[in-house]
Structures are given as C-alpha cells and as structure tokens.
Motif scaffolding. Sequence first.
Motif, PDB file in Angstrom:
ATOM      1  N   MET A 149      13.291  -4.516   3.027  1.00 20.35           N
ATOM      2  CA  MET A 149      12.173  -3.589   2.536  1.00 20.35           C
ATOM      3  C   MET A 149      12.932  -2.615   1.665  1.00 20.35           C
ATOM      4  O   MET A 149      13.855  -1.957   2.317  1.00 20.35           O
ATOM      5  CB  MET A 149      11.281  -3.178   3.550  1.00 20.35           C
ATOM      6  CG  MET A 149       9.984  -2.779   3.033  1.00 20.35           C
ATOM      7  SD  MET A 149       9.178  -4.128   2.260  1.00 20.35           S
ATOM      8  CE  MET A 149       9.133  -5.438   3.432  1.00 20.35           C
ATOM      9  N   LEU A 184      -5.551  -8.898  -2.280  1.00 24.05           N
ATOM     10  CA  LEU A 184      -4.194  -8.962  -1.586  1.00 24.05           C
ATOM     11  C   LEU A 184      -4.016  -7.933  -0.187  1.00 24.05           C
ATOM     12  O   LEU A 184      -2.984  -7.918   0.317  1.00 24.05           O
ATOM     13  CB  LEU A 184      -2.999  -9.041  -2.381  1.00 24.05           C
ATOM     14  CG  LEU A 184      -2.930 -10.323  -3.322  1.00 24.05           C
ATOM     15  CD1 LEU A 184      -1.819  -9.937  -4.423  1.00 24.05           C
ATOM     16  CD2 LEU A 184      -2.603 -11.550  -2.728  1.00 24.05           C
ATOM     17  N   GLY A 185      -4.789  -7.005  -0.452  1.00 23.44           N
ATOM     18  CA  GLY A 185      -4.521  -5.902   0.646  1.00 23.44           C
ATOM     19  C   GLY A 185      -3.610  -4.881   0.292  1.00 23.44           C
ATOM     20  O   GLY A 185      -3.313  -3.890   1.141  1.00 23.44           O
ATOM     21  N   ALA A 186      -3.037  -4.872  -0.939  1.00 22.80           N
ATOM     22  CA  ALA A 186      -2.058  -3.692  -1.474  1.00 22.80           C
ATOM     23  C   ALA A 186      -2.969  -2.603  -1.847  1.00 22.80           C
ATOM     24  O   ALA A 186      -2.256  -1.727  -1.518  1.00 22.80           O
ATOM     25  CB  ALA A 186      -1.362  -4.361  -2.815  1.00 22.80           C
ATOM     26  N   ALA A 233       4.163   3.468  -0.987  1.00 23.35           N
ATOM     27  CA  ALA A 233       2.812   3.050  -0.057  1.00 23.35           C
ATOM     28  C   ALA A 233       2.632   4.371   0.850  1.00 23.35           C
ATOM     29  O   ALA A 233       1.518   4.464   1.432  1.00 23.35           O
ATOM     30  CB  ALA A 233       3.368   1.708   0.947  1.00 23.35           C
ATOM     31  N   ASP A 266      -6.812  -0.880  -1.663  1.00 24.57           N
ATOM     32  CA  ASP A 266      -8.362  -0.753  -0.934  1.00 24.57           C
ATOM     33  C   ASP A 266      -9.261  -0.102  -2.155  1.00 24.57           C
ATOM     34  O   ASP A 266      -8.814   0.715  -2.722  1.00 24.57           O
ATOM     35  CB  ASP A 266      -8.247   0.147   0.265  1.00 24.57           C
ATOM     36  CG  ASP A 266      -7.517  -0.635   1.363  1.00 24.57           C
ATOM     37  OD1 ASP A 266      -7.161  -1.849   1.319  1.00 24.57           O
ATOM     38  OD2 ASP A 266      -7.283   0.101   2.499  1.00 24.57           O
ATOM     39  N   MET A 285      -4.196   3.479  -2.232  1.00 26.78           N
ATOM     40  CA  MET A 285      -3.243   2.494  -1.493  1.00 26.78           C
ATOM     41  C   MET A 285      -3.894   1.922  -0.199  1.00 26.78           C
ATOM     42  O   MET A 285      -4.481   2.631   0.492  1.00 26.78           O
ATOM     43  CB  MET A 285      -1.880   3.245  -0.941  1.00 26.78           C
ATOM     44  CG  MET A 285      -0.633   2.747  -0.959  1.00 26.78           C
ATOM     45  SD  MET A 285      -0.175   1.870  -2.536  1.00 26.78           S
ATOM     46  CE  MET A 285       0.092   3.044  -3.509  1.00 26.78           C
ATOM     47  N   GLY A 286      -3.483   0.699  -0.098  1.00 24.21           N
ATOM     48  CA  GLY A 286      -4.052  -0.052   1.090  1.00 24.21           C
ATOM     49  C   GLY A 286      -3.114   0.234   2.535  1.00 24.21           C
ATOM     50  O   GLY A 286      -2.059   0.228   2.394  1.00 24.21           O
ATOM     51  N   HIS A 287      -3.958  -0.062   3.487  1.00 23.08           N
ATOM     52  CA  HIS A 287      -3.179   0.359   4.807  1.00 23.08           C
ATOM     53  C   HIS A 287      -2.257  -1.090   4.685  1.00 23.08           C
ATOM     54  O   HIS A 287      -1.213  -0.863   5.475  1.00 23.08           O
ATOM     55  CB  HIS A 287      -4.254  -0.092   5.888  1.00 23.08           C
ATOM     56  CG  HIS A 287      -5.161   1.134   6.163  1.00 23.08           C
ATOM     57  ND1 HIS A 287      -4.315   2.575   6.279  1.00 23.08           N
ATOM     58  CD2 HIS A 287      -6.189   1.738   6.431  1.00 23.08           C
ATOM     59  CE1 HIS A 287      -5.040   3.368   6.268  1.00 23.08           C
ATOM     60  NE2 HIS A 287      -6.333   2.716   6.632  1.00 23.08           N
ATOM     61  N   GLN A 288      -2.476  -2.118   4.408  1.00 20.47           N
ATOM     62  CA  GLN A 288      -1.706  -3.410   4.601  1.00 20.47           C
ATOM     63  C   GLN A 288      -0.268  -3.346   3.759  1.00 20.47           C
ATOM     64  O   GLN A 288       0.682  -3.699   4.512  1.00 20.47           O
ATOM     65  CB  GLN A 288      -2.349  -4.685   4.248  1.00 20.47           C
ATOM     66  CG  GLN A 288      -3.555  -5.124   5.254  1.00 20.47           C
ATOM     67  CD  GLN A 288      -4.108  -6.312   4.609  1.00 20.47           C
ATOM     68  OE1 GLN A 288      -3.349  -7.452   4.277  1.00 20.47           O
ATOM     69  NE2 GLN A 288      -5.346  -6.641   4.589  1.00 20.47           N
ATOM     70  N   LEU A 289      -0.426  -2.615   2.755  1.00 14.26           N
ATOM     71  CA  LEU A 289       0.684  -2.331   2.052  1.00 14.26           C
ATOM     72  C   LEU A 289       1.896  -1.332   2.671  1.00 14.26           C
ATOM     73  O   LEU A 289       2.949  -1.523   2.862  1.00 14.26           O
ATOM     74  CB  LEU A 289       0.684  -1.934   0.565  1.00 14.26           C
ATOM     75  CG  LEU A 289       1.940  -1.751  -0.382  1.00 14.26           C
ATOM     76  CD1 LEU A 289       2.334  -3.371  -0.637  1.00 14.26           C
ATOM     77  CD2 LEU A 289       1.865  -1.119  -1.550  1.00 14.26           C
ATOM     78  N   TRP A 290       1.244  -0.264   3.283  1.00 13.03           N
ATOM     79  CA  TRP A 290       1.927   0.661   4.115  1.00 13.03           C
ATOM     80  C   TRP A 290       2.430   0.008   5.323  1.00 13.03           C
ATOM     81  O   TRP A 290       3.770   0.138   5.564  1.00 13.03           O
ATOM     82  CB  TRP A 290       1.029   1.768   4.788  1.00 13.03           C
ATOM     83  CG  TRP A 290       1.365   2.474   5.602  1.00 13.03           C
ATOM     84  CD1 TRP A 290       2.275   3.718   5.151  1.00 13.03           C
ATOM     85  CD2 TRP A 290       1.593   2.709   6.914  1.00 13.03           C
ATOM     86  NE1 TRP A 290       2.611   4.453   6.288  1.00 13.03           N
ATOM     87  CE2 TRP A 290       2.310   3.830   7.519  1.00 13.03           C
ATOM     88  CE3 TRP A 290       0.746   1.881   7.690  1.00 13.03           C
ATOM     89  CZ2 TRP A 290       2.287   3.942   8.812  1.00 13.03           C
ATOM     90  CZ3 TRP A 290       0.853   2.139   9.158  1.00 13.03           C
ATOM     91  CH2 TRP A 290       1.610   3.220   9.683  1.00 13.03           C
ATOM     92  N   GLU A 291       1.697  -0.785   5.874  1.00  7.84           N
ATOM     93  CA  GLU A 291       1.952  -1.562   7.153  1.00  7.84           C
ATOM     94  C   GLU A 291       3.153  -2.293   6.942  1.00  7.84           C
ATOM     95  O   GLU A 291       4.531  -2.524   7.597  1.00  7.84           O
ATOM     96  CB  GLU A 291       0.912  -2.483   7.465  1.00  7.84           C
ATOM     97  CG  GLU A 291       1.119  -3.298   8.833  1.00  7.84           C
ATOM     98  CD  GLU A 291       0.117  -4.273   9.229  1.00  7.84           C
ATOM     99  OE1 GLU A 291      -1.040  -4.236   8.324  1.00  7.84           O
ATOM    100  OE2 GLU A 291       0.286  -4.999  10.147  1.00  7.84           O
ATOM    101  N   VAL A 292       3.156  -3.336   5.872  1.00  5.77           N
ATOM    102  CA  VAL A 292       4.149  -4.033   5.382  1.00  5.77           C
ATOM    103  C   VAL A 292       5.434  -3.440   5.226  1.00  5.77           C
ATOM    104  O   VAL A 292       6.598  -3.657   5.418  1.00  5.77           O
ATOM    105  CB  VAL A 292       3.722  -5.214   4.169  1.00  5.77           C
ATOM    106  CG1 VAL A 292       5.089  -5.886   3.530  1.00  5.77           C
ATOM    107  CG2 VAL A 292       2.887  -5.968   4.494  1.00  5.77           C
ATOM    108  N   ALA A 293       5.421  -2.319   4.204  1.00 13.03           N
ATOM    109  CA  ALA A 293       6.402  -1.584   3.811  1.00 13.03           C
ATOM    110  C   ALA A 293       7.080  -0.860   4.931  1.00 13.03           C
ATOM    111  O   ALA A 293       8.257  -0.440   4.957  1.00 13.03           O
ATOM    112  CB  ALA A 293       6.005  -0.623   2.848  1.00 13.03           C
ATOM    113  N   SER A 294       6.341  -0.479   5.762  1.00 10.24           N
ATOM    114  CA  SER A 294       6.685   0.418   7.064  1.00 10.24           C
ATOM    115  C   SER A 294       7.597  -0.241   8.180  1.00 10.24           C
ATOM    116  O   SER A 294       8.383   0.201   8.837  1.00 10.24           O
ATOM    117  CB  SER A 294       5.459   1.342   7.775  1.00 10.24           C
ATOM    118  OG  SER A 294       5.157   1.985   6.644  1.00 10.24           O
TER     119      SER A 294
END
Lengths: 267, 267
Positions: free
Chosen positions: A67, B54-56, A75, B58, B67-76
């Motif tokens: 990543m 796609l959840g990127a 993000a 919201d 910014m979506g929580h899911q992108l933060w989640e994936v990136a973090s």
Amino acid sequence: MARSAAGESVLTRAMRILRSFTASSPTLTVSEIARRTNLPVTTAHRLVTELVELGALDRAEDGRVRMGHQLWEVASRSSRAQDLRQVAMPFMEDLQAVVRQHTQIGILEGTEVLYLERLSARGEAVANVARIAGRLPIHATSAGLVLLAFSPRELQEEVLAQHLPRYTGQTVTDPTELRRVLAQVRQEGFVVARQMITLGATGLAAPIRNDHDEVIAALSIVIPASDPNPRAHAPVLLATARGISRALGALPPTEETIRTRGPKPSR
Amino acid sequence: MARSAAGESVLTRAMRILRSFTASSPTLTVSEIARRTNLPVTTAHRLVTELVELGALDRAEDGRVRMGHQLWEVASRSSRAQDLRQVAMPFMEDLQAVVRQHTQIGILEGTEVLYLERLSARGEAVANVARIAGRLPIHATSAGLVLLAFSPRELQEEVLAQHLPRYTGQTVTDPTELRRVLAQVRQEGFVVARQMITLGATGLAAPIRNDHDEVIAALSIVIPASDPNPRAHAPVLLATARGISRALGALPPTEETIRTRGPKPSR
C-alpha cells in the motif's frame, strides 16, 4: 465506463487489488495479487503498474508491492474516521493513562465493528484482538454490542437473523439472549462483555453520540478477565465517552444544565 | 487500459477525484469535484457514482460526497505508515505525557514532510500547523530538517537548488546557511527549529532509524517559542527516538552492549 469481458470495470478490479492487502499480508507479489483477486496475471500486472505510477501502491526493493503512503494520505486527510479520531484522541489518552489498559474506538461498518483507533500501554495490557483499521464481529465485542443496541431495529433484526459464530463459551449467539443483552445495554448505557471473543479478556464499552444525538461510535476498554470488578471501570469510561460526545456537539441542553449546575443531590 | 480522448486512464481520473478532497474540504459536491479535477461534470458524476458503489467514497445525507471509511480501512490496515505508527505510539504517548506538548512523527514524501501521527494535549499546547496525513515543507520544519540532513546527497541538492519559500523571518532559505544547518543536525543528532514556519512555535526533531540503520522518519515536538531553553528537551526526545528505532530493530550491537551493561562511567 471501461469494462472487461467479464463486465467488470477497471475501478472494480483496482479496488479488488487494493482489498487483497491485509494486515497479515502487507506486501504481495503480482502473482499473489492475481491469485487473491482471481485476475489473469497480465491484467494484475498492468493494473498494479498503473497503481504504482499513481502512488496508490508502492514497489518495495524486492519487487513486491504494498500500500502506498499517498493512498493512506489521501484516504486519511479527509476521512470521517480521522475527524472522529482527532476529537477523541486527547480523551482516549487521558482514559488510557488512568486505566492503563487498551482503549479503543470503533464504528459500525455493515454488521461489523471497524476500529478507528487503539491505544495500548507498553507491555502492561491484556491480549487484545482488535487492530486499527481491523474489523471484529458485532455480537462478540463490547463495542459491537453497544453499536448494535443503539442501531436501527432493521439492523438489529438482520444481525439477530444471522447464524452468529461462537468464539468462546461466553459468546452470546442465541437471539433471545442477545435481545436481552441489548435491552440491558440501552438501559444501563454501557456493556460489560466477559471473554466473549477471547478468553482472558473482558471488554467494556459505552456509546459516543454526535450533534444529532445519534450513536456514531463506541468507546471501549479491554481489561483482564481476572479483574474482580469490571463494572468499577464503567464511570470513567462513561465520563470519557460523554466528553467525546460533548466535543462532537452532542448532549441535550438539560444535561448541559446539569453539568453547569453540578449534579442534583436528590437524583 | 481504458483511456479517455485526452489519453488519461480511468484510474488516473479516479485518483485525481480522490485527491480533490482535503482536510479543509472533506465533503464536496460533484460539480465541485468536476471543477477541482478539470473533468466534465458528466464524467465526474459517473466516476463518483462508481467510487461510491465501491466504498471508496461515501455519499452524505445532503448529497455531497466524502472519503469512504472503506478506503481508509484498506489504505490503513496494510500501510507502512500504520506499521511505523503502531510501533511508535506507546513511545510517543510517554513522551507526550512528560513534555505535555505536541508530539509528532513525520516521514519524507518527495521533498515534503508527511505527518503520520500527532498527539496533542487538550488545550495545553502551542499552535501547531502539522496535521495527521498533512504535509509541510522540508526546509521550514524541524522534522523536515532532520529528514533532509540524513537523506541522500542528490535529494539535498535538489532541495537546495529550489526556490525555498520564507514563512517567517526565521525560515532558512539561503542554500549556504541551510547547508550549515544540515551539517549541524548531522553532528548533533537533532535540530531546534525556532519559529521557522509559525511565529510562537519552536520545533525539535530527532531521527528514527530502521534495522538497516537508515533514517526513515523524524520524531518531533512543538513547544512555545517563549521556552527559555528549548535544548533542554533534547535528551528526552533523543531517548524516545532511540527507543522507537530500537523497537524497529535499529542500533548497532555496540550500543546494545552499552544498554545491557549500563552507561560507561568514564565516557
């Protein structure tokens, strides 16, 4: 929108590639990505190359990819997770300094708890399965039980209708029993979850509200299951959760009045 | 790869849309996104819709997107930022608890400092322009000066050849003077940056090293410029930076020996 023969867009595939990275697999080779995403290796290679050029992924020295800092940056800087975290952090630090146990904040994502932040003392705290940006089941965590207790009835029914996995002998999986737990959470305003997901660990959680008085997150601590009186931690947890809620603009004026006047002696 | 008439791929455009969100503009309308990205509104609309699916991103209640929580989640969850942060946090908390001033960690991204974490006491600390996932100039921040001092000569020359903006009367913008500052940082192992980017605030920073003994980040604190002896904070800052480096696997065996045997009295 550009779509492959399978009818899947480039963005969908790119997002699948990003999702193939996890905390336990932070670096992947292109072949591993292809396998995890079910994409042809040539397609995976092409998309990974472009994601690297865009800074969404970084290439490590050994040719593996991971990543990218830039995606994290993009993000994070404008995410609600970051907003809430920013407000909550000073309160969480104070709570953690007093309790000396894991202190964390989680939100509802689908029917799971997504942890936004976790503070842990160095080598002082009990085992904890929560990870930042990690998810845990809603019915087996203290944060999850609080979030479920204060969520819309439809979501509660959706969860209660699911087959709920059992993690320990203490996990509540029976819908009737879970309803009783949720009613108690609403009544008491907090929950004590004893060894529901990990033996040896007890969670306590309380709701965090926004300026519309909606429960948007749960503040939780994880203490050793050997603690003879876990409920003794509830006051500091509740006070901290109220502090965060207040900083978010929550709490009705009547409570504000109570605060400025001090607690009423006869209540 | 699908490309528009302008030769730009879908991914490039999607990344530009994500980058159009900032800490000061966390929510945007589709027209605002179109304006910021220079994309036709119909294109922006189509891409935003897909990014939301796609959840990127919201969609907020008022139709704006964020910014979506899911992108933060994936990136973090799999980012190096998160790894470093996880290791550094307990040390940073201890430092912050003692110093009671902003405590932050930054890395080099291009020729800027990207802040991964910042801890601040509630209402006790001085004004601080650093933001989590925010960037600041390398030549005007204590973290930046440390990162620059220990970076490859080519990067140093690149920065020294740039026109360096002046933020206060204390910002070092002259290449010869900056070379002198960098030499001093390498010699002393830390830097004191007095009011270089904000009047009223002094930064102190020290390097964090990885297991290859490379400087990968800077630990910094921001104290009031009125502090009569900012260098007095250097020992605790240096010790904390060493602690984080050690937890990352850094420091040569000789130092390990010193540690286990205790400090040598005659040195």
